[in-house]
Design an enzyme around this catalytic site. Structure first.
Site, PDB file in Angstrom:
ATOM      1  N   GLU A 157      -1.688 -26.696 -33.665  1.00  0.00           N
ATOM      2  CA  GLU A 157      -1.203 -27.374 -32.453  1.00  0.00           C
ATOM      3  C   GLU A 157      -2.489 -27.526 -31.677  1.00  0.00           C
ATOM      4  OE1 GLU A 157       3.090 -25.025 -32.643  1.00  0.00           O
ATOM      5  OE2 GLU A 157       1.310 -23.731 -32.109  1.00  0.00           O
ATOM      6  N   GLN A 180      -0.339  -9.088 -32.848  1.00  0.00           N
ATOM      7  CA  GLN A 180      -0.122  -9.359 -31.302  1.00  0.00           C
ATOM      8  C   GLN A 180       0.222  -7.857 -31.030  1.00  0.00           C
ATOM      9  OE1 GLN A 180      -0.827 -12.141 -30.131  1.00  0.00           O
ATOM     10  NE2 GLN A 180      -1.332 -12.958 -32.216  1.00  0.00           N
ATOM     11  N   ASP A 210       8.545  -2.463 -38.544  1.00  0.00           N
ATOM     12  CA  ASP A 210       7.963  -3.563 -39.361  1.00  0.00           C
ATOM     13  C   ASP A 210       8.660  -3.359 -40.725  1.00  0.00           C
ATOM     14  OD1 ASP A 210       5.288  -5.745 -39.060  1.00  0.00           O
ATOM     15  OD2 ASP A 210       6.132  -5.538 -41.113  1.00  0.00           O
ATOM     16  N   THR A 266       7.491 -11.138 -34.739  1.00  0.00           N
ATOM     17  CA  THR A 266       7.383 -10.858 -36.491  1.00  0.00           C
ATOM     18  C   THR A 266       7.351 -12.592 -36.627  1.00  0.00           C
ATOM     19  OG1 THR A 266       9.781 -11.650 -36.410  1.00  0.00           O
ATOM     20  CG2 THR A 266       9.412  -9.510 -36.366  1.00  0.00           C
ATOM     21  N   ASP A 271       8.654 -19.497 -32.553  1.00  0.00           N
ATOM     22  CA  ASP A 271       7.992 -20.210 -31.801  1.00  0.00           C
ATOM     23  C   ASP A 271       7.816 -21.897 -32.348  1.00  0.00           C
ATOM     24  OD1 ASP A 271       6.186 -19.553 -33.368  1.00  0.00           O
ATOM     25  OD2 ASP A 271       4.629 -18.838 -32.173  1.00  0.00           O
TER      26      ASP A 271
HETATM   27  N1  NAD Z   1       5.030 -16.910 -27.917  1.00  0.00           N
HETATM   28  C1  NAD Z   1       3.785 -16.815 -28.093  1.00  0.00           C
HETATM   29  O1  NAD Z   1       3.042 -17.337 -26.996  1.00  0.00           O
HETATM   30  C2  NAD Z   1       3.033 -16.386 -29.180  1.00  0.00           C
HETATM   31  C3  NAD Z   1       1.647 -16.283 -29.107  1.00  0.00           C
HETATM   32  C4  NAD Z   1       1.037 -15.768 -30.269  1.00  0.00           C
HETATM   33  C5  NAD Z   1       1.787 -15.498 -31.463  1.00  0.00           C
HETATM   34  N2  NAD Z   1       3.080 -15.949 -31.622  1.00  0.00           N
HETATM   35  C6  NAD Z   1       3.859 -15.613 -32.618  1.00  0.00           C
HETATM   36  O2  NAD Z   1       4.308 -14.371 -32.744  1.00  0.00           O
HETATM   37  C7  NAD Z   1       4.149 -13.850 -34.254  1.00  0.00           C
HETATM   38  C8  NAD Z   1       3.569 -12.837 -34.678  1.00  0.00           C
HETATM   39  O3  NAD Z   1       2.326 -12.811 -34.534  1.00  0.00           O
HETATM   40  P1  NAD Z   1       1.235 -11.886 -34.963  1.00  0.00           P
HETATM   41  O4  NAD Z   1      -0.239 -12.797 -34.871  1.00  0.00           O
HETATM   42  O5  NAD Z   1       1.326 -10.717 -34.860  1.00  0.00           O
HETATM   43  O6  NAD Z   1       1.733 -12.136 -36.841  1.00  0.00           O
HETATM   44  P2  NAD Z   1       1.201 -11.201 -38.209  1.00  0.00           P
HETATM   45  O7  NAD Z   1       1.421 -11.873 -39.263  1.00  0.00           O
HETATM   46  O8  NAD Z   1      -0.068 -10.592 -37.969  1.00  0.00           O
HETATM   47  O9  NAD Z   1       2.401 -10.174 -37.818  1.00  0.00           O
HETATM   48  C9  NAD Z   1       3.643 -10.319 -37.886  1.00  0.00           C
HETATM   49  C10 NAD Z   1       4.476  -9.036 -38.572  1.00  0.00           C
HETATM   50  O10 NAD Z   1       5.829  -9.263 -38.799  1.00  0.00           O
HETATM   51  C11 NAD Z   1       6.403  -8.421 -39.627  1.00  0.00           C
HETATM   52  N3  NAD Z   1       7.713  -8.931 -40.167  1.00  0.00           N
HETATM   53  C12 NAD Z   1       7.986 -10.172 -40.793  1.00  0.00           C
HETATM   54  N4  NAD Z   1       9.380 -10.320 -40.870  1.00  0.00           N
HETATM   55  C13 NAD Z   1       9.672  -8.906 -40.297  1.00  0.00           C
HETATM   56  C14 NAD Z   1      11.176  -8.630 -40.145  1.00  0.00           C
HETATM   57  N5  NAD Z   1      12.081  -9.215 -40.576  1.00  0.00           N
HETATM   58  N6  NAD Z   1      11.425  -7.560 -39.515  1.00  0.00           N
HETATM   59  C15 NAD Z   1      10.338  -6.845 -39.030  1.00  0.00           C
HETATM   60  N7  NAD Z   1       9.043  -7.127 -39.022  1.00  0.00           N
HETATM   61  C16 NAD Z   1       8.635  -8.414 -39.712  1.00  0.00           C
HETATM   62  C17 NAD Z   1       5.364  -8.629 -40.699  1.00  0.00           C
HETATM   63  O11 NAD Z   1       5.479  -7.682 -41.822  1.00  0.00           O
HETATM   64  C18 NAD Z   1       3.888  -8.628 -39.846  1.00  0.00           C
HETATM   65  O12 NAD Z   1       3.487  -7.297 -39.937  1.00  0.00           O
HETATM   66  C19 NAD Z   1       4.096 -15.228 -35.106  1.00  0.00           C
HETATM   67  O13 NAD Z   1       5.291 -15.673 -35.316  1.00  0.00           O
HETATM   68  C20 NAD Z   1       3.158 -16.154 -33.980  1.00  0.00           C
HETATM   69  O14 NAD Z   1       3.528 -17.339 -34.316  1.00  0.00           O
HETATM   70  C21 NAD Z   1       3.740 -16.324 -30.381  1.00  0.00           C
END
Ligand code: NAD
Length: 348
Positions: free
Chosen positions: A65, A149, A170, A210, A236
């Site tokens: 993006e 995050q 998690d 997640t 997102d």
């Molecule tokens: N809204 C925003 O501004 C913003 C900003 C950054 C990231 N994000 C989004 O946040 C999410 C997390 O990002 P990240 O960098 O921490 O990702 P990451 O991959 O480091 O961590 C995601 C975690 O979610 C866990 N997970 C997956 N499915 C699950 C479930 N059903 N139940 C519980 N845990 C589960 C995974 O095991 C993993 O540890 C991503 O989707 C990312 O796109 C949003």
């Protein structure tokens, strides 16, 4: 022999290493507090900004993006990806870099890593919203999704909202162990949970963070009691949500920029008439935030360009008088601005 670049050629660049040094120098809680205030100040100037849904390039594996905006004086963009399957390859789900430029000349002011800065600004944005919408006495947060995050979210909620206990869950227990270990010594009571039901026990704020490229149900309706503030940041992208739609039917929903969230947020599950409030209106006093202690408030966060703009301007300000940057000669600067070719020729 080419002449050395003139001072006009150089743009400060913040590497990952320097970003880490800067955060440690000023302290992560101070950075998060100041960043929250910087984003809030820009949200209060909402009408000054150019706003458009971000430009997304989707693939089977994820999304890339571009997130641009300008307030008329400065222009910013962030390049960011979202690839939930990356962690299995040893890569991050989200990685980013960004640039701030002057509008009057179009010359860049700053180039920086934004993977760490995105985690910081996302946590600051979550905290900015929660401090207005969550119950005033909120002290316990459930954190579902303990990836990259997670700790940033927990520390921001402590520093800005006053959260004292974070309950982690998690699907991968290794992620929960990592987050619990990293939060040792943060001053937050950390409870590692084996189910999401256990994690939400006694929580006034539920953060879902997640990563999955699917319509997931991280929270179902019966898990969300009255008075809860949900900070939903993981859903997102089109086709990627975390909440059962019945929760949306009960919640009062706040968004960043409605046209983008309609495409990417939890509300993509709802029809176009589903009511939402852009959060800047709560800050400006145009709309009330939480109106009832039993109300469920939902921040349907997707991440918006103004938050990155604020983060870039904040960072540029913090660099002053420090050594946490390098000078990169990004801009070709011939002696005669029209003699670009001559500059190349003389370098032979
Ligand atoms: N809204 C925003 O501004 C913003 C900003 C950054 C990231 N994000 C989004 O946040 C999410 C997390 O990002 P990240 O960098 O921490 O990702 P990451 O991959 O480091 O961590 C995601 C975690 O979610 C866990 N997970 C997956 N499915 C699950 C479930 N059903 N139940 C519980 N845990 C589960 C995974 O095991 C993993 O540890 C991503 O989707 C990312 O796109 C949003």
């Amino acid at each position: 022999m080419a002449p050395p670049p003139s001072p006009l050629a150089f743009i400060p660049f913040v590497s990952v290493e320097n970003m880490m040094r800067l955060v440690h120098h000023f302290g992560i809680e101070a950075v998060l507090r100041e960043l929250t205030d910087a984003i809030e100040a820009d949200y209060l100037r909402w009408s000054r900004f150019e706003k458009a849904p971000r430009l997304a390039s989707h693939s089977q594996e994820g999304v890339i993006e571009l997130m641009p905006t300008s307030d008329g004086d400065a222009y910013a963009f962030k390049y960011v990806n979202g690839h939930p399957s990356n962690t299995a390859k040893g890569l991050q789900t989200v990685a980013a870099f960004g640039l701030l430029a002057r509008v009057d000349t179009g010359y860049p002011l700053l180039l920086t890593e934004m993977t760490l800065l995105t985690a910081l600004r996302t946590a600051a944005t979550s905290a900015m919203v929660a401090r207005r919408l969550a119950a005033a006495d909120a002290r316990v947060m459930a954190m579902i999704g303990n990836g990259a995050q997670a700790e940033f979210q927990a520390i921001a909620m402590k520093a800005i909202v006053g959260i004292e206990e974070v309950r982690l869950y998690d699907i991968d227990p290794a992620a929960t162990r990592k987050a619990a270990r990293n939060l040792e010594g943060s001053g937050i009571k950390v409870v590692a949970c084996e189910t999401s039901q256990d994690a939400i026990e006694g929580a006034q704020i539920i953060t879902t963070c997640t990563a999955d490229k699917a319509y997931a149900t991280i929270l179902s309706d019966n898990m969300v009691g009255s008075g809860i503030h949900i900070n939903a940041i993981g859903g997102d992208c089109p086709g990627k949500t975390e909440l059962h739609r019945d929760i949306l039917d009960r919640a009062t929903t706040f968004v960043e920029f409605e046209p983008q969230t309609r495409i990417e947020g939890e509300i993509q599950q709802m029809d176009a008439s589903y009511p939402v409030t852009e959060f800047w209106k709560v800050l400006s006093g145009e709309v009330e935030g939480r109106t009832d202690p039993r109300q469920i408030t939902l921040f349907d966060s997707v991440g918006f360009a103004i938050e990155d703009f604020s983060a870039l301007r904040y960072l540029l300000g913090k660099l002053e008088g420090t050594e946490f940057f390098q000078q990169l000669d990004i801009i070709a600067d011939p002696d005669d601005p029209r003699d670009l070719f001559g500059m190349l020729q003389r370098a032979a």
